[in-house]
Design a protein around this motif. Sequence first.
Motif, PDB file in Angstrom:
ATOM      1  N   ARG A 446       0.810  -1.213   0.000  1.00 18.20           N
ATOM      2  CA  ARG A 446       0.000   0.000   0.000  1.00 18.20           C
ATOM      3  C   ARG A 446       0.841   1.258   0.000  1.00 18.20           C
ATOM      4  NH1 ARG A 446      -3.748  -2.524   4.561  1.00 18.20           N
ATOM      5  NH2 ARG A 446      -4.625  -4.174   3.295  1.00 18.20           N
ATOM      6  N   HIS A 447       2.104   1.039   0.226  1.00 19.45           N
ATOM      7  CA  HIS A 447       2.963   2.218   0.224  1.00 19.45           C
ATOM      8  C   HIS A 447       3.980   2.185  -0.892  1.00 19.45           C
ATOM      9  CE1 HIS A 447       1.304   1.711   4.291  1.00 19.45           C
ATOM     10  NE2 HIS A 447       0.983   2.977   4.070  1.00 19.45           N
TER      11      HIS A 447
ATOM     12  N   GLU B 207      -2.622   2.391  -5.050  1.00 25.88           N
ATOM     13  CA  GLU B 207      -2.739   3.692  -4.410  1.00 25.88           C
ATOM     14  C   GLU B 207      -2.028   4.769  -5.206  1.00 25.88           C
ATOM     15  OE1 GLU B 207      -2.533   3.771  -0.257  1.00 25.88           O
ATOM     16  OE2 GLU B 207      -2.148   5.920  -0.138  1.00 25.88           O
ATOM     17  N   GLU B 208      -0.828   4.426  -5.683  1.00 27.88           N
ATOM     18  CA  GLU B 208      -0.117   5.421  -6.486  1.00 27.88           C
ATOM     19  C   GLU B 208      -0.878   5.732  -7.769  1.00 27.88           C
ATOM     20  OE1 GLU B 208       4.443   4.968  -6.318  1.00 27.88           O
ATOM     21  OE2 GLU B 208       3.632   3.178  -5.336  1.00 27.88           O
ATOM     22  N   ARG B 211      -3.802   8.076  -6.831  1.00 32.65           N
ATOM     23  CA  ARG B 211      -3.345   9.426  -6.482  1.00 32.65           C
ATOM     24  C   ARG B 211      -2.861  10.178  -7.725  1.00 32.65           C
ATOM     25  NH1 ARG B 211      -3.031  10.656  -1.125  1.00 32.65           N
ATOM     26  NH2 ARG B 211      -3.337   8.882   0.281  1.00 32.65           N
ATOM     27  N   ARG B 215      -4.364  13.680  -9.265  1.00 31.77           N
ATOM     28  CA  ARG B 215      -3.504  14.848  -9.519  1.00 31.77           C
ATOM     29  C   ARG B 215      -3.766  15.437 -10.901  1.00 31.77           C
ATOM     30  NH1 ARG B 215       0.537  11.981  -6.692  1.00 31.77           N
ATOM     31  NH2 ARG B 215       1.365  10.986  -8.552  1.00 31.77           N
ATOM     32  N   ARG B 239      -9.473   5.050   1.053  1.00 30.34           N
ATOM     33  CA  ARG B 239      -8.455   5.832   1.750  1.00 30.34           C
ATOM     34  C   ARG B 239      -8.065   7.063   0.941  1.00 30.34           C
ATOM     35  NH1 ARG B 239      -5.358   1.807   3.001  1.00 30.34           N
ATOM     36  NH2 ARG B 239      -3.947   2.010   1.244  1.00 30.34           N
ATOM     37  N   VAL B 240      -7.850   6.857  -0.348  1.00 27.99           N
ATOM     38  CA  VAL B 240      -7.431   7.987  -1.194  1.00 27.99           C
ATOM     39  C   VAL B 240      -8.557   9.020  -1.283  1.00 27.99           C
ATOM     40  CG1 VAL B 240      -6.735   8.657  -3.531  1.00 27.99           C
ATOM     41  CG2 VAL B 240      -5.819   6.559  -2.512  1.00 27.99           C
ATOM     42  N   ARG B 242     -10.904   9.664   0.891  1.00 29.77           N
ATOM     43  CA  ARG B 242     -11.008  10.392   2.151  1.00 29.77           C
ATOM     44  C   ARG B 242      -9.877  11.410   2.295  1.00 29.77           C
ATOM     45  NH1 ARG B 242     -12.776   7.749   7.653  1.00 29.77           N
ATOM     46  NH2 ARG B 242     -10.552   7.237   7.688  1.00 29.77           N
ATOM     47  N   ASP B 243      -8.664  10.951   1.978  1.00 29.92           N
ATOM     48  CA  ASP B 243      -7.492  11.825   2.070  1.00 29.92           C
ATOM     49  C   ASP B 243      -7.653  13.079   1.227  1.00 29.92           C
ATOM     50  OD1 ASP B 243      -6.034  10.247   3.708  1.00 29.92           O
ATOM     51  OD2 ASP B 243      -4.316  10.041   2.324  1.00 29.92           O
ATOM     52  N   LEU B 244      -8.101  12.857  -0.018  1.00 34.35           N
ATOM     53  CA  LEU B 244      -8.068  13.975  -0.972  1.00 34.35           C
ATOM     54  C   LEU B 244      -9.334  14.814  -0.917  1.00 34.35           C
ATOM     55  CD1 LEU B 244      -6.454  12.186  -4.057  1.00 34.35           C
ATOM     56  CD2 LEU B 244      -5.327  13.483  -2.246  1.00 34.35           C
ATOM     57  N   ASP B 245     -10.409  14.252  -0.358  1.00 34.93           N
ATOM     58  CA  ASP B 245     -11.671  14.987  -0.223  1.00 34.93           C
ATOM     59  C   ASP B 245     -12.059  15.676  -1.538  1.00 34.93           C
ATOM     60  OD1 ASP B 245     -13.914  16.005   0.917  1.00 34.93           O
ATOM     61  OD2 ASP B 245     -12.911  17.675   1.928  1.00 34.93           O
TER      62      ASP B 245
END
Lengths: 463, 463
Positions: A446-447, B207-208, B211, B215, B239-240, B242-245
Motif C-alpha cells: 500500500r505504500h 494507491e499510487e 493518487r 492529480r 483511503r485515497v 477520504r485523504d483527498l476529499d
Amino acid sequence: MSDATTTDLYEVTMALSYLREGMTGPATFSLFVRDLPAERGFLVAAGLESALDHLSGLQVGPEDVDAFAAALHRPPRDLEPLLGLRFTGRVRAVPEGRVVLAGEPLLEVTAPLPQAQLVETYVLNQLSHQTTIASKAARCVLAASGHPVVDFSLRRTHGPQAGFQAARLGAMTGFAGTSNVAAATAVDVPAVGTMAHSFVEAFPTEEEAFRAFARAHPGPVTFLVDTYDTEAGVRVAARVLRDLDLGPGCAVRLDSGDLEDLAVRARAVLDGAGLRDVRITVSGGLDEYAVDDLVRSGAPIDVYAVGTRVGVSADAPYLDSAYKMVEYDGRPVMKLSSAKVTAPGQKQVFRRPGCADVIGLADEPPPPEGTPLLETVMRDGRRTGERSTLGECRERFAADLAALPPAARRIRAPVAPRATPSERLSTLTDHVRRRLAERTAAPAARHGVSEPSPSGSHRSVPS
Amino acid sequence: MSDATTTDLYEVTMALSYLREGMTGPATFSLFVRDLPAERGFLVAAGLESALDHLSGLQVGPEDVDAFAAALHRPPRDLEPLLGLRFTGRVRAVPEGRVVLAGEPLLEVTAPLPQAQLVETYVLNQLSHQTTIASKAARCVLAASGHPVVDFSLRRTHGPQAGFQAARLGAMTGFAGTSNVAAATAVDVPAVGTMAHSFVEAFPTEEEAFRAFARAHPGPVTFLVDTYDTEAGVRVAARVLRDLDLGPGCAVRLDSGDLEDLAVRARAVLDGAGLRDVRITVSGGLDEYAVDDLVRSGAPIDVYAVGTRVGVSADAPYLDSAYKMVEYDGRPVMKLSSAKVTAPGQKQVFRRPGCADVIGLADEPPPPEGTPLLETVMRDGRRTGERSTLGECRERFAADLAALPPAARRIRAPVAPRATPSERLSTLTDHVRRRLAERTAAPAARHGVSEPSPSGSHRSVPS
C-alpha cells in the motif's frame, strides 16, 4: 476533427495522467481473443489494414483538443499536452487472412505509454469486428464445399461501413462475389445480382418482367422465379431463356420456401426444357448452417447467396477480445482479478502442424516445426512494407484453412485447437503472479514497494 | 464516388431496365419489420435522419457511372441513363424515437420507379441497423428502473460508424452518457469514463495509480478497483478518496467477478469510511438481462455501464426488415410467394391507447382514439422540416415508453402488441390477392392480361 476522437474518454484521461507523471516509457499492449464462441473452431485474423491506416494517420489536432476539453469540462489549455500527438511506435501483428486461436495475440503495440493507451479503442474495434465477420464468412465457404458463395448482406449490416467490410472479408475468405457495388469496385471482387421481387411485380406478368430485363441487359441473366408461384415461375423463366438463347451463365434464383424441394423441381423443369447449363442460385436468410444442410441434402443448387446472418455474424456477433498491457518500461505486467488473467510479456505465436500452436515470448527461439505468426508491420509509426492485397490475404487464408484439423472445420459443434504456452512464458507468468500476489497481500504494497522483474530490466517508474 | 455506389448491384440493373422501358411512373415502397425477435416487446424507430441525409445528397456522378459500368462489365455509355439521377420523391415516415410494432411501416417512399428502387439498399440498411440498436438500448433503460445507464460499446461495435450510432441511439432512449468522445461531441450527451486496468498496472501500486489520476484530473473521479483484489482495491480507493476529499460525484467501478456480492462489500467499505456519497458503477459484459438481475437483487449499484452486447444487440443483431413495393402507377401490388405476403397500398399507422394500433390505408380517416404515426418528412426530394434534435427524439421515446403495456416492457418473455389491419386494408389485400391468384392460374396470365385495381386508378404499364 480527426479519427482521434473516435475513442473512449478514458484513453484520453489516462494519456493525460501519464504525460503529467512523465510516464512515457515504452509499453507493450497485446490484443487477443480470450475464448472462442462455442460455434467457432477457429478465427480468421482481419482488421489489421484498417488499424494501421488509423495509426499512421493519427494526429491530435486543435479541434480534437477542443473536443477532449469539452468532454472533460475543462479548459482546452489543460489538454494541450496531447496536441500534436502522433503514433510513433512499433506494431507486430498476424497478417490478415491467417487462422488464429484463443489466447493468441493478433497484434502487439509497443509505444510510449500515452500513445499505446490512446489507440486502444480504435484498434480493438477494427480487429474485433473484422475478425468476427471474417471468421463467420470462412465457415460459409467451408459449408458450401466448393460451390460458389456470394455476399448479399449490405441491406442489414450495422451501417454501410460494416457492409463494405462484410463484402471485403467475404472475398478474403473465398466468396465468389458481392452485391455491394462500392466494395466490388474497391476490392476487385465480382459484383453480382439482377432483380428483386418488386421488379417482377412492376410488370403485368412475370414473362414481361423477364423479357424486359433481358432487353436491358445483354449477356447472362438471373431470373428471380418466386414472386408468385415458384414452379410456375421456373417454367416462365425456362420459356424465356429458351426463346432468347442468352448463352452460358444464366440462372434462376429461389429466395423463399423449401429451397431443397424447390431446387429439385426447378432442376427438373430446366432439364426438361433442355436448359442443363442454367444454374440455380438460392438466397433468403442463409448462413453456414443452412448451406451445410442444403449441401448435405444433395439438392441441385449451384450458388449460395448469404446475407444478413453472415454480415452481422448472427450466432456470435462479437468476440471476447482484449487489449492488455503486458509490459511497461521493461517490467512484465498482468491483471490478476477473477478469471481474466493475462499472461505477461511480449509474445510470439508459433504455428505448428495441425494448429498445435505454442504461445511463447517474443525473443525465444521457435519450437520444433514452429513458424512465427506475428510479423513487424509498423516501426516508428510507419508501415514497414506494402499494404497486403486482397489476393495475398486470400492465399494466406486458403493455405491455413487447408491445414486446419477436421474437428475445427466442422460447422456444428466444432472443436477449436488450443494453443499451449511455452515453458518460458509459463515460468514468467508464475513469477509475475507470485510477485503481484505478495504485493497485494503485504501491507507494504500500500505504500508503493515494488520488486524488479526476473528479466532484470526493471526500472522504477515515477510516483 | 458518392454514396450512390453503396448499394446492391440489382438496384442498378433494375433501375436501368425501368428507364429503358419508360417505366418511370410513381411507385410506393413500404419499409417495415415483418416479425419481432422473440426477445423484443416493441421496437424504437431510428435511422430516419441518416436515410434522409442520403436521399437529399444522392446524385449519380460520372465516377458512379464508371463504377456501375465496371461492376456490370459494360461500357460506361450503357449506364449513362443513370447519370445525374437524384432523388426527387416523397417520404412519409415514423419520426425517430417512436415505438413501432411488427408490420407497421417505418417509412414509405413514393418516387419515379427507378429512384424508389435505387435507394432501397441504403435506406433499408440505416433503418434496420439503427432500429435494431435503439430497441436494444431501450430495454437497458427499462431494466435499470431509473438508475443511470451509460454506453461503453465503442470497442466492439461493427466498426467505428456503428459505435457512433450506438452512442447516439443510447442517448435517444435515455442513456446518461457514453464513453465515445466523437459521439458525445456530436450529439450533446455527456462523455464518461476514467481509467482502465492497464492504468493501475502501470504504477507500482493501486494507491499510487489512484493518487496520480486525481492529480491530473481535478474534480470527481472514478477509481477502477478490481485490477488485483477487488475488496482490497475498494479499501485503497476509500483511503485515497477520504485523504483527498474530492467532493461529490466520485465513484468506484467494478468490472469483473460477482457484481452483486462485490457491490454489497464495496458499499460496506465505503460506508464504513464515511463515504456514503461515493457511488458504485458496474461494467463488464452487461446487457438488459444482467442489469435486470442486478436491479432485482437490490444490490447497492448506482450506475450501469453497458457495452458490447448492447452495441451489437447480441441476442437479436438484426431485424426481419423489408422494403416492398406496394403500389406502382396507381396499381396496388403485393408478393404472394410462401409465407411472406405483403399487404398492398400506401399505408398509415394509427396509434391507439395501449398500442392497440391499426394499420390502414394512407387516405382513410383515423379510427376512434387513433393518431397517425407516419408524417411527411420529404417532398420533391427535400426535407419538409428541420432535422429532429436528439432531445425531441428522446421526448418522443419517453412518451411512447410510458404508454406501453406492461407485458411489452418485460425484459424476459415480453409480449409484443400486434397491430391489426383496418377493414379497408383487409378488403384491398383480399382483392389484390384474388386478382393475382387468378392471373397466375390462368394461361392468359402468361400473355400479359391484367385487370384494373379496385381503386379505379389503374393505368396499364408499358410492356
